[in-house]
Design an enzyme around this catalytic site. Structure first.
Site, mmCIF file in Angstrom:
data_model
loop_
_atom_site.group_PDB
_atom_site.id
_atom_site.type_symbol
_atom_site.label_atom_id
_atom_site.label_comp_id
_atom_site.label_asym_id
_atom_site.label_seq_id
_atom_site.Cartn_x
_atom_site.Cartn_y
_atom_site.Cartn_z
ATOM 1 N N ASP A 48 0.843 -1.194 0.000
ATOM 2 C CA ASP A 48 0.000 0.000 0.000
ATOM 3 C C ASP A 48 0.882 1.250 0.000
ATOM 4 O OD1 ASP A 48 -2.282 -1.560 0.154
ATOM 5 O OD2 ASP A 48 -2.355 -1.490 2.340
ATOM 6 N N TYR A 179 -3.776 -10.032 4.607
ATOM 7 C CA TYR A 179 -3.951 -8.581 4.635
ATOM 8 C C TYR A 179 -3.794 -8.094 6.073
ATOM 9 C CZ TYR A 179 -5.560 -8.646 -0.179
ATOM 10 O OH TYR A 179 -5.617 -8.799 -1.545
#
Length: 314
Positions: A48, A179
């Site tokens: 990210d 995640y």
């Protein structure tokens, strides 16, 4: 008449980039590709923009073997903000809920324990997984929530580092497809206060040595240094690369004599002694053990080619 496409260098290897905060993984990839003037490049599992740390960048023929790194385990350091939940489960999102932080140390320890070992995880809507050919985050940005199936993951190690005020710091060693944002969001719900990621750093990917990580700033400094010394930048940049077969370093090696490797490189399965009974193998040739591709043991015990290195003329 269209212009001929500009071709970069035939440079093969893996750069362990230490990605900076605020940069997308694709932006980082394109910058490395330009610095190396590589003909091809690809990364192995996006980080990210908020996250920093190890992002392996595969150059040239190494891109053929990047898929094997996607299957590898990873280690992260994460800091969560307790008491606030966001729509993206990290600090880049909008706060959607605020609750008081009231759990005890015993409740925290018990909640953390539920995330250790083999568990199932429902991926965030803000992920690159696809539903009916479209990425989940594209639906999320339109305010649409679609069904997602829980996926099995493994958390090999979850270390408690500190809990100070409304911050919780953890270190997580996990399997592919995990995640971290979702772990933090789920943990916040278990604790009854909500939580989101405010800091995330990928410490390690597979068995790659952490000390080989380099920043974009360091790469640019080497390019400037090469210009000052009037030498090709490649002389300073290329030694930073890991071998092109390093993404597949977890697989056993089968070495073929040159008399057999020529058939293998032409797409034919070959017999050889010392091969495992099944599975994928890294295939090398000759006395110097030159890597020539990935193979798989077929039903007849032969080494069948799966992905081959293309040898460019000098």
């Amino acid at each position: 008449m269209s212009r001929p496409r500009r071709r970069g260098r035939d440079i093969n290897g893996v750069l362990l980039l230490d990605k900076s905060q605020g940069m997308s993984s694709n932006d980082a990839l394109q910058k490395v590709k330009r610095i190396y003037n590589a003909n091809r490049a690809g990364h192995t599992g996006a980080l990210d923009p908020l996250a920093t740390g190890m992002l392996p960048i595969c150059l040239g023929e190494a891109t053929k073997f990047s898929q094997y790194l996607l299957d590898s385990d990873k280690r992260y350091r994460v800091i969560a903000r307790l008491g606030q939940r966001t729509d993206t489960s990290d600090a880049d999102g909008q706060i959607v809920e605020e609750r008081p932080v009231t759990f005890s140390a015993e409740q925290l320890a018990a909640a953390l324990d539920t995330f250790r070992g083999d568990i199932e995880q429902i991926p965030s809507m803000y992920s690159a997984l696809k539903y009916q050919g479209k990425k989940l985050y594209e639906y999320a940005r339109q305010g649409i929530e679609v069904p997602r199936e829980a996926r099995p993951i493994t958390v090999y190690e979850l270390l408690f580092i500190r809990h100070e005020g409304n911050e919780l710091e953890l270190e997580i060693h996990c399997s592919k497809g995990t995640y971290i944002r979702t772990i933090i969001d789920d943990l916040g719900e278990k604790l009854g206060c909500g939580a989101h990621v405010i800091y995330l750093r990928r410490l390690a990917v597979s068995k790659y040595p952490v000390e080989r990580m380099v920043t974009l700033e360091h790469l640019r400094e080497l390019v400037e240094q090469a210009e000052q010394q009037d030498i090709p930048a490649a002389e300073l940049l290329d030694p930073l690369l890991m071998p092109m077969d390093s993404p597949a370093s977890d697989y056993p090696v089968v070495n073929l004599p040159l008399t057999s490797s020529v058939y293998f490189k032409n797409g034919n399965p070959v017999r050889t002694s010392g091969a495992p009974l099944e599975g994928l193998v890294r295939v090398t040739e000759g006395e110097n053990g030159k890597f020539i591709g990935m193979g798989e043991i077929d039903d007849e015990g032969r080494v069948a080619p799966r992905r081959l290195v293309v040898e460019y003329p000098a």
